[in-house]
Scaffold this motif. Structure first.
Motif, PDB file in Angstrom:
ATOM      1  N   ASP A 192      17.347   6.872 -23.410  1.00  0.00           N
ATOM      2  CA  ASP A 192      18.090   7.791 -24.278  1.00  0.00           C
ATOM      3  C   ASP A 192      18.234   7.168 -25.654  1.00  0.00           C
ATOM      4  N   HIS A 360      21.006  -1.307 -25.786  1.00  0.00           N
ATOM      5  CA  HIS A 360      20.751  -1.749 -24.435  1.00  0.00           C
ATOM      6  C   HIS A 360      19.722  -2.862 -24.447  1.00  0.00           C
ATOM      7  N   TYR A 385      16.862  -0.873 -17.830  1.00  0.00           N
ATOM      8  CA  TYR A 385      17.589   0.383 -18.063  1.00  0.00           C
ATOM      9  C   TYR A 385      17.069   1.479 -17.131  1.00  0.00           C
ATOM     10  N   GLU A 424      22.979   0.967 -15.650  1.00  0.00           N
ATOM     11  CA  GLU A 424      22.831   2.191 -14.837  1.00  0.00           C
ATOM     12  C   GLU A 424      21.575   2.172 -13.989  1.00  0.00           C
ATOM     13  N   TYR A 490      29.798  14.616 -18.363  1.00  0.00           N
ATOM     14  CA  TYR A 490      28.755  14.985 -17.391  1.00  0.00           C
ATOM     15  C   TYR A 490      29.370  15.404 -16.058  1.00  0.00           C
ATOM     16  N   GLU A 514      30.986   2.213 -20.643  1.00  0.00           N
ATOM     17  CA  GLU A 514      30.676   3.491 -21.291  1.00  0.00           C
ATOM     18  C   GLU A 514      31.622   4.573 -20.800  1.00  0.00           C
ATOM     19  N   LYS A 581      27.456  11.364 -29.434  1.00  0.00           N
ATOM     20  CA  LYS A 581      28.673  10.787 -28.831  1.00  0.00           C
ATOM     21  C   LYS A 581      29.332   9.763 -29.761  1.00  0.00           C
TER      22      LYS A 581
HETATM   23  C1  GCU Z   1      24.116   6.714 -20.324  1.00  0.00           C
HETATM   24  C2  GCU Z   1      23.321   5.603 -20.929  1.00  0.00           C
HETATM   25  C3  GCU Z   1      23.237   5.700 -22.406  1.00  0.00           C
HETATM   26  C4  GCU Z   1      23.200   7.156 -22.818  1.00  0.00           C
HETATM   27  C5  GCU Z   1      24.516   7.785 -22.435  1.00  0.00           C
HETATM   28  C6  GCU Z   1      24.555   9.258 -22.762  1.00  0.00           C
HETATM   29  O1  GCU Z   1      25.106   6.330 -19.644  1.00  0.00           O
HETATM   30  O2  GCU Z   1      23.654   4.315 -20.547  1.00  0.00           O
HETATM   31  O3  GCU Z   1      22.105   5.009 -22.818  1.00  0.00           O
HETATM   32  O4  GCU Z   1      22.965   7.288 -24.170  1.00  0.00           O
HETATM   33  O5  GCU Z   1      24.708   7.684 -21.071  1.00  0.00           O
HETATM   34  O6  GCU Z   1      24.183  10.038 -21.899  1.00  0.00           O
HETATM   35  O7  GCU Z   1      24.931   9.604 -23.855  1.00  0.00           O
END
Ligand code: GCU
Length: 613
Positions: A192, A360, A385, A424, A490, A514, A581
């Motif tokens: 991501d 990451h 990752y 994760e 989520y 996170e 985010k």
């Molecule tokens: C995950 C991940 C991130 C990602 C984030 C998201 O947990 O570790 O790399 O950007 O969630 O979905 O925004």
């Protein structure tokens, strides 16, 4: 792919003694920014080569003759067929990703060839290295038409010795950089974050004496604030030398003798001011051998855990943090400079942070040194990752190499307190074995720091009460637990966090590595409307209330300080290939949730408690 440190050193010394001209990946030279090392910053000629015609013929066989781009061949007659020419091809800046330098390359994943010509009159009995801060992902390096070697991994440094290859005039350094993703790589095909390609950190020429100080480790011994313990490693034929470690400001001067491999350990009592966010004290440390000297700005602190507590210099601490991607503020693209680091860490400090999670992958050395200067503790991570190829030995070796390269580069940075080996990753026996080895590798390479990973705990229900329990098997080998959760984004609604409790099978400190949700800056509505600042604000309010109820929580690094580019984020008018985010935009505009977190951190630092209660 790198050989282990000692075998590379033995090879380098053997080659040096044998005067053999074969270039090899060299052991990583420490602290290159303190060396007289001119950079090759600026425009380089490039050839964008999506079909690898610079290295493969139409039968996909490797080229070696003049049609191979690394030969930089020019037609010797009007009739000679040569189908490439660096010097009339365009240019791209180094350091810098190629994606944000040309619109046509924004989505480009493939090969780009870079050429840099230079003159260098190397005096006798001197050695010369070319050092790369990083190149994403696979870099093959050539000098004057000969291959020097290859490096895999987009976020760690590497260097090559060119002593026997460099000419006084008209050298041409050619670097083939390929950022194609592949499932056996680290990271694998799915991330991501934007797969920024190119020579993304500075390239330097480093001239050294025949035997030089290749690396050193000068830190406090584990849990001993009054004892420095470390080592120094020489590289070159004159392996046995007297080496002196001085800390002039503290009146310290210690001498040791290196052994036949050029290595010496040392340990001596001290009474130094300890580095901390409140007092980021750095000492000038001077290391001098008979043939070389190097100086560094180093802080001294201890970091350890005790039951659920994280102890900085023996005192419990709460890590008020935020996660950060190496996305450049304002201009976007891969961050690399001191200015990028100062801006990002400045924004984090504005939030009230004393800690950052650099996600990451290893960020630039400039970022780690800036964290030292600004008094911000750091969680460093390697890009293991999501779904890596756990059963593939080459993937494991690659991950170990990237981990060791990160540790080698940053092991003198007081700010760096935690090595994270994964993010994760789905639980399985193969994954547990893989990560178990990485955790061991980190502990053996540097026993003075803590090891963690960002896990994902699962929910369980008793009636309509929800409990989330951290019981991931690899947590048994970790010093600090990390956990990612997206309650309110989520999964579930923000308010459902009010009814969630957390438990852990382990008597260890937890960092909520996170949590968060997306908001487009300037988009407003009621708290139930996705993508609005009010939704993100409300989510943070409920999150912080839940976090305050976790008795073993000792840190938080919400996702994420700044919006960042991601190929997974396609929603037009909202995401436009950015993960939203961030608590601030790429321009530093603060969203409402920023102030919710800032307030929480202000409370914590005012009460300077380790408990969030
Ligand atoms: C995950 C991940 C991130 C990602 C984030 C998201 O947990 O570790 O790399 O950007 O969630 O979905 O925004």
């Amino acid at each position: 792919m790198r050989l282990s440190r000692t075998s590379v050193l033995a090879v380098a010394v053997a080659f040096f003694c044998a005067g053999f001209s074969e270039a090899q990946v060299a052991p990583l030279i420490a602290n290159v920014t303190s060396r007289q090392a001119p950079t090759f910053d600026g425009p380089w000629h490039v050839i964008v080569d999506p079909y690898d015609v610079g290295s493969l013929d139409y039968r996909a066989k490797a080229l070696s003759g003049n049609s191979a781009f690394f030969k930089d061949h020019k037609p010797q007659s009007p009739s000679e067929l040569v189908e490439y020419d660096f010097d009339t091809s365009g240019q791209l800046n180094v350091p810098g990703d190629w994606n944000t330098q040309r619109d046509s390359l924004l989505f480009y994943e493939g090969t780009v060839w870079y050429k840099r010509a230079f003159n260098y009159a190397l005096a006798p009995h001197r050695r010369l290295f070319v050092h790369f801060g990083a190149a994403n992902y696979l870099a093959t390096v050539y000098l004057n038409g000969e291959e020097l070697g290859q490096h895999q991994g987009g976020f760690t440094p590497f260097d090559f010795e060119i002593t026997d290859r460099v000419k006084p005039r008209d050298n041409f350094l050619i670097v083939k950089v390929n950022n194609r993703r592949s499932k056996e790589f680290v990271p694998t095909v799915n991330t991501d974050w934007w797969n920024y390609g190119g020579i993304t950190r500075p390239v330097r020429l480093i001239e050294m004496s025949e035997t030089f100080i290749q690396d050193y480790f000068v830190q406090l011994a584990k849990s001993s604030p009054k004892q420095v313990a470390g080592w120094v490693q020489l590289n070159g034929p004159q392996a046995r030398q007297k080496v002196t470690i001085r800390i002039p400001e503290a009146g310290i001067s210690q001498s040791v003798e290196t052994d036949a491999k050029g290595r010496a350990g040392f340990s001596f009592p001290t009474d130094l001011q300890l580095w901390s966010p409140e007092n980021p004290k750095l000492y000038q440390v001077e290391i001098a051998s008979e043939t070389d000297k190097v100086s560094d700005r180093i802080g001294f602190r201890t970091i350890e855990t005790h039951d659920n507590d994280i102890l900085l210099n023996g005192k419990p601490v709460f890590l008020r943090g935020v996660s950060i991607h190496a996305e450049a503020p304002f201009r976007t693209g891969r961050a690399w400079s001191e200015a990028d680091a100062q801006t990002l860490l400045g924004w984090a400090k504005g939030l009230g942070c004393n800690f950052v999670r650099l996600a990451h992958y290893p960020h630039s050395e400039a970022m780690l040194r800036m964290a030292d200067e600004m008094g911000v503790m750091v969680w460093g991570e390697v890009p293991v990752y999501w779904t890596i190829e756990w059963e593939n030995p080459a993937t494991l070796q690659n991950a170990k190499n990237q981990l060791n390269e990160m540790i080698e580069r940053d092991h003198n940075r007081a700010a760096l307190i935690i090595y994270s080996v994964a993010n994760e990753t789905p639980i399985s026996d193969a994954r547990n074995r893989f990560l178990g080895q990485l955790i061991e590798e980190a502990h053996s390479a540097d026993p003075t720091r803590l090891v963690s990973a960002a896990l994902q705990a699962n929910e369980s229900f008793t009636g309509n009460h929800i409990t989330i329990t951290i019981n991931d098997p690899i947590a048994a080998n970790l010093d600090v637990l990390g956990n990612n959760e997206y309650i309110g984004w989520y999964t579930r609604t923000p308010a459902e966090a009010d009814a969630i409790d957390w438990e852990s099978k382990y008597d260890k400190p937890l960092i909520m590595s996170e949590f968060g949700g997306d908001a487009l800056f300037g988009k407003h509505g009621d708290a139930g409307e996705r993508w609005t600042e009010e939704y993100q604000e409300n989510l943070y309010i409920h999150q912080i209330a839940m976090l305050k109820r976790i008795s073993f929580l000792r840190g938080t690094t919400p996702w994420i300080l700044m919006d960042f580019r991601s190929p997974r984020r396609t929603l037009p008018g909202i995401e436009d290939y950015f993960n939203r985010k961030g608590l601030v935009t790429t321009q530093g505009e603060k969203k409402k949730a920023y102030f919710v977190l800032q307030d929480f951190y202000r409370q914590l630092s005012n009460t300077s408690t380790t408990q969030t209660k």
